[in-house]
Design an enzyme around this catalytic site. Structure first.
Site, PDB file in Angstrom:
ATOM      1  N   SER A 156       1.071  -1.227  -0.092  1.00 40.93           N
ATOM      2  CA  SER A 156      -0.091   0.402  -0.122  1.00 40.93           C
ATOM      3  C   SER A 156       0.932   1.295  -0.261  1.00 40.93           C
ATOM      4  O   SER A 156       2.325   1.079   0.846  1.00 40.93           O
ATOM      5  CB  SER A 156      -0.769   0.162   0.979  1.00 40.93           C
ATOM      6  OG  SER A 156      -0.405  -0.004   2.144  1.00 40.93           O
ATOM      7  N   LYS A 157       0.013   2.321  -0.044  1.00 39.09           N
ATOM      8  CA  LYS A 157       0.860   3.895  -0.495  1.00 39.09           C
ATOM      9  C   LYS A 157       1.238   3.542   1.520  1.00 39.09           C
ATOM     10  O   LYS A 157       2.794   4.639   1.302  1.00 39.09           O
ATOM     11  CB  LYS A 157      -0.186   5.066  -0.700  1.00 39.09           C
ATOM     12  CG  LYS A 157       0.628   6.109  -0.656  1.00 39.09           C
ATOM     13  CD  LYS A 157      -1.148   7.261  -1.272  1.00 39.09           C
ATOM     14  CE  LYS A 157      -0.927   8.612  -0.267  1.00 39.09           C
ATOM     15  NZ  LYS A 157       0.567   8.818   0.828  1.00 39.09           N
ATOM     16  N   ARG A 158       0.842   3.286   2.346  1.00 40.43           N
ATOM     17  CA  ARG A 158       0.868   3.618   3.494  1.00 40.43           C
ATOM     18  C   ARG A 158       2.898   2.773   4.279  1.00 40.43           C
ATOM     19  O   ARG A 158       3.251   3.205   4.352  1.00 40.43           O
ATOM     20  CB  ARG A 158       0.479   3.478   4.421  1.00 40.43           C
ATOM     21  CG  ARG A 158       0.103   4.439   5.511  1.00 40.43           C
ATOM     22  CD  ARG A 158      -0.537   3.924   6.209  1.00 40.43           C
ATOM     23  NE  ARG A 158      -2.291   3.822   5.415  1.00 40.43           N
ATOM     24  CZ  ARG A 158      -3.062   2.589   6.485  1.00 40.43           C
ATOM     25  NH1 ARG A 158      -2.495   2.007   7.603  1.00 40.43           N
ATOM     26  NH2 ARG A 158      -3.839   1.912   5.734  1.00 40.43           N
TER      27      ARG A 158
ATOM     28  N   GLY B 298       5.233   2.792   1.357  1.00 40.14           N
ATOM     29  CA  GLY B 298       5.872   3.799   0.641  1.00 40.14           C
ATOM     30  C   GLY B 298       6.357   4.689   1.109  1.00 40.14           C
ATOM     31  O   GLY B 298       7.470   5.465   2.050  1.00 40.14           O
ATOM     32  N   ASP B 299       5.143   4.976   2.147  1.00 40.78           N
ATOM     33  CA  ASP B 299       5.162   6.396   2.958  1.00 40.78           C
ATOM     34  C   ASP B 299       6.007   6.242   3.636  1.00 40.78           C
ATOM     35  O   ASP B 299       7.448   6.881   4.259  1.00 40.78           O
ATOM     36  CB  ASP B 299       3.672   6.681   3.437  1.00 40.78           C
ATOM     37  CG  ASP B 299       3.233   7.604   2.724  1.00 40.78           C
ATOM     38  OD1 ASP B 299       4.174   7.997   1.207  1.00 40.78           O
ATOM     39  OD2 ASP B 299       2.397   7.951   2.772  1.00 40.78           O
TER      40      ASP B 299
END
Ligand code: GLU
Length: 526
Positions: free
Chosen positions: A284-286, A288-289
């Protein structure tokens, strides 16, 4: 004769496409413009593209934008630009057009409505008048009993629809314009079997499935109806898509049957999920963050919050490296080879070698791929990229010098920005000196020694790394001074810290005056 593989296509040497060959595959990438394309989506596009190119077929981009509530402006352009950056050429669809235009589903709603009518007429679908509030109430009721509400064959006769209500009542509701949807009448007691190219035999008991909405109250189709109708109308031969669509497969197969299209049903291939670096759950994008890697191909600015998410392009990835790493997330060539050009991928890709299980995304490996491409890139090309950074920082440098710098430090870098980080001392004098190293290596005798070396440097001819090395080393030998006691302070003076390429090459590239100046500044400062 050409070898016929299990997909039923003759092996074709890569070369010019012949999309009009009657047996050439037609595949589509069909994203919904509900947000920026995730790297999993790019991988789906890539596998479709490789498959199309390998068998000289057609790669189509269809925009599935029937869900107007989830529509995010700018994402269609983002998708097109992402594919363009990666080097995935669109043969047909948005924006190129083609024989089955339009390729944007929002422009095709009349088509879906006519198929919904056809399904109503043949009894494969029915009208349902239950309001969203009534359905919510039923859902809550079930929830309280610890169960999940499903609109299916067990309850449909007790709900408000054209199967349960007398026809007079149905006509009345229609004439009063009561909002209604078209639902698929899922056959009870039917096993749906599909031979998925990746997953093999997939079997589902249709009795366990719900009566999915095909046409919404606003006249727009849901994904299922639009997707199946368009795959049929656009003569799609292979549906290659993410595993998250596997649960929809039985419904799609039944829709083909109900519409009388079984003969034209495409083959299906459901790709494995991209998993988090830890291996548990969908990437998920999380993730990556948290771990500092992009999950989007290009930088994305959220139009409603203004939040900016990083992209592979802006992070300095080469599109070729990006495609290479994506290709290997879920597919393997059956050998240890990891570096593939697009041409090689086209030649070697096959759906049979796509894995069943999820592919763990490894951010370190992603960097590794870029490093391999960076090292293999010729110095003039890298120098041209480095120059942009150098100029932006307010410095000047001629091409030859930049090329030498690139060749010196590229082994230590994965991105051009890291070449700059490794080489910034060529342009900027050290602002400070590594304290620990100063403590360890800067002796009382160091200033005198450096003065002597500065004297050699000032007079040496020719001013090359080779002669600098010879002269300085022989001076140290004569004076019986160990190499380390001179080299570390010298490196501190020129670079500011203990890292960097060969010291004599650094001197040559800095030039005589700058080298001497830096040594003298260090003597004064420390
Ligand atoms: N519109 C769907 C998506 O956003 C397409 C799924 C499919 O390829 O059938 O992924």
């Amino acid at each position: 004769m050409a070898e016929i593989n299990s997909q039923g296509y003759g092996e074709e040497p890569s070369g010019n496409r012949q999309p009009d060959r009657p047996d050439a595959p037609r595949v589509r990438f069909a994203p919904s413009p509900t947000g920026p394309l995730h790297i999993g989506g790019v991988r789906t596009a890539l596998y479709n593209y490789l498959f199309a190119r390998r068998y000289r077929g057609t790669f189509i981009l269809r925009i599935e934008d029937t869900d107007r509530q989830r529509y995010v402006p700018g994402t269609e352009e983002y998708i097109v630009e992402s594919l363009r950056w990666c080097g995935i050429d669109i043969d047909e669809g948005v924006p190129a057009g083609g024989p089955y235009a339009p390729y944007r589903q929002s422009e095709r709603s009349g088509i879906y409505q006519s198929y919904a009518m056809k399904l109503l007429d043949s009894g494969h679908a029915y009208l349902a008048f239950d309001s969203p509030e009534e359905l919510d109430g039923l859902r809550r009721e079930k929830e309280q009993q610890g169960e999940v509400f499903q609109y299916d064959h067990t309850v449909r006769n007790s709900l408000k629809n054209s199967l349960s209500l007398p026809s007079g009542e149905v006509d009345k509701l229609i004439s009063e314009n009561v909002p209604r949807v078209v639902r698929f009448k899922m056959p009870a007691g039917r096993e749906v079997a599909v031979d998925d190219i990746i997953r093999g035999d997939v079997r589902v008991d249709a009795s366990t499935l719900d009566d999915k909405v095909l046409l919404k109250a606003d006249g727009m189709p849901t994904y299922h109806l639009a997707n199946v109708a368009d795959d049929y109308l656009m003569k799609i031969t292979h549906v290659i898509r993410g595993e998250e669509w596997l649960p929809s497969l039985p419904l799609h197969v039944l829709l083909y049957e109900a519409l009388g299209w079984s003969e034209a049903m495409p083959r299906f291939a459901h790709l494995p999920l991209l998993l988090k670096p830890g291996g548990q759950g969908k990437l998920s994008k999380r993730d990556g963050d948290k771990l500092g890697f992009p999950v989007f191909p290009l930088e994305w600015k959220d139009p409603s919050t203004g939040e900016i998410s990083p992209g592979y392009r802006e992070s300095g990835y080469f599109p070729e490296a990006f495609l290479n790493l994506l290709a290997l997330l879920g597919w393997n060539p059956g050998t240890d080879k990891e570096i593939f050009s697009l041409e090689e991928l086209i030649r070697e890709f096959s759906l049979e070698r796509v894995h069943h299980s999820g592919a763990r995304f490894d951010p370190e490996k992603a960097r590794w791929f870029n490093h391999q491409y960076l090292v293999a890139t010729d110095d003039p090309t890298l120098a041209a990229e480095l120059k942009k950074i150098v100029v932006e920082k307010g410095y000047e440098a001629e091409g030859r010098k930049l090329e030498r710098i690139c060749s010196l430090v590229k082994e230590r870098a994965s991105f051009v920005s890291e070449i700059w980080e490794q080489a910034s001392f060529f342009f900027e004098r050290p602002g400070k000196y590594d304290e620990k190293l100063v403590k360890k290596a800067w002796k009382q005798s160091t200033p005198g020694l450096l003065e002597k070396i500065a004297g050699i440097i000032a007079a040496i001819e020719p001013f090359t790394a080779e002669s600098l090395s010879l002269e300085i080393k022989s001076c140290l030998e004569k004076e019986e001074i160990g190499m380390g006691s001179a080299m570390i302070p010298l490196r501190l003076a020129l670079v500011g810290e203990g890292r960097g390429p060969d010291l004599f090459t650094i001197m040559e590239l800095l030039g005589r005056q700058e080298t001497v100046d830096r040594i003298r500044i260090a003597i004064e400062k420390t």
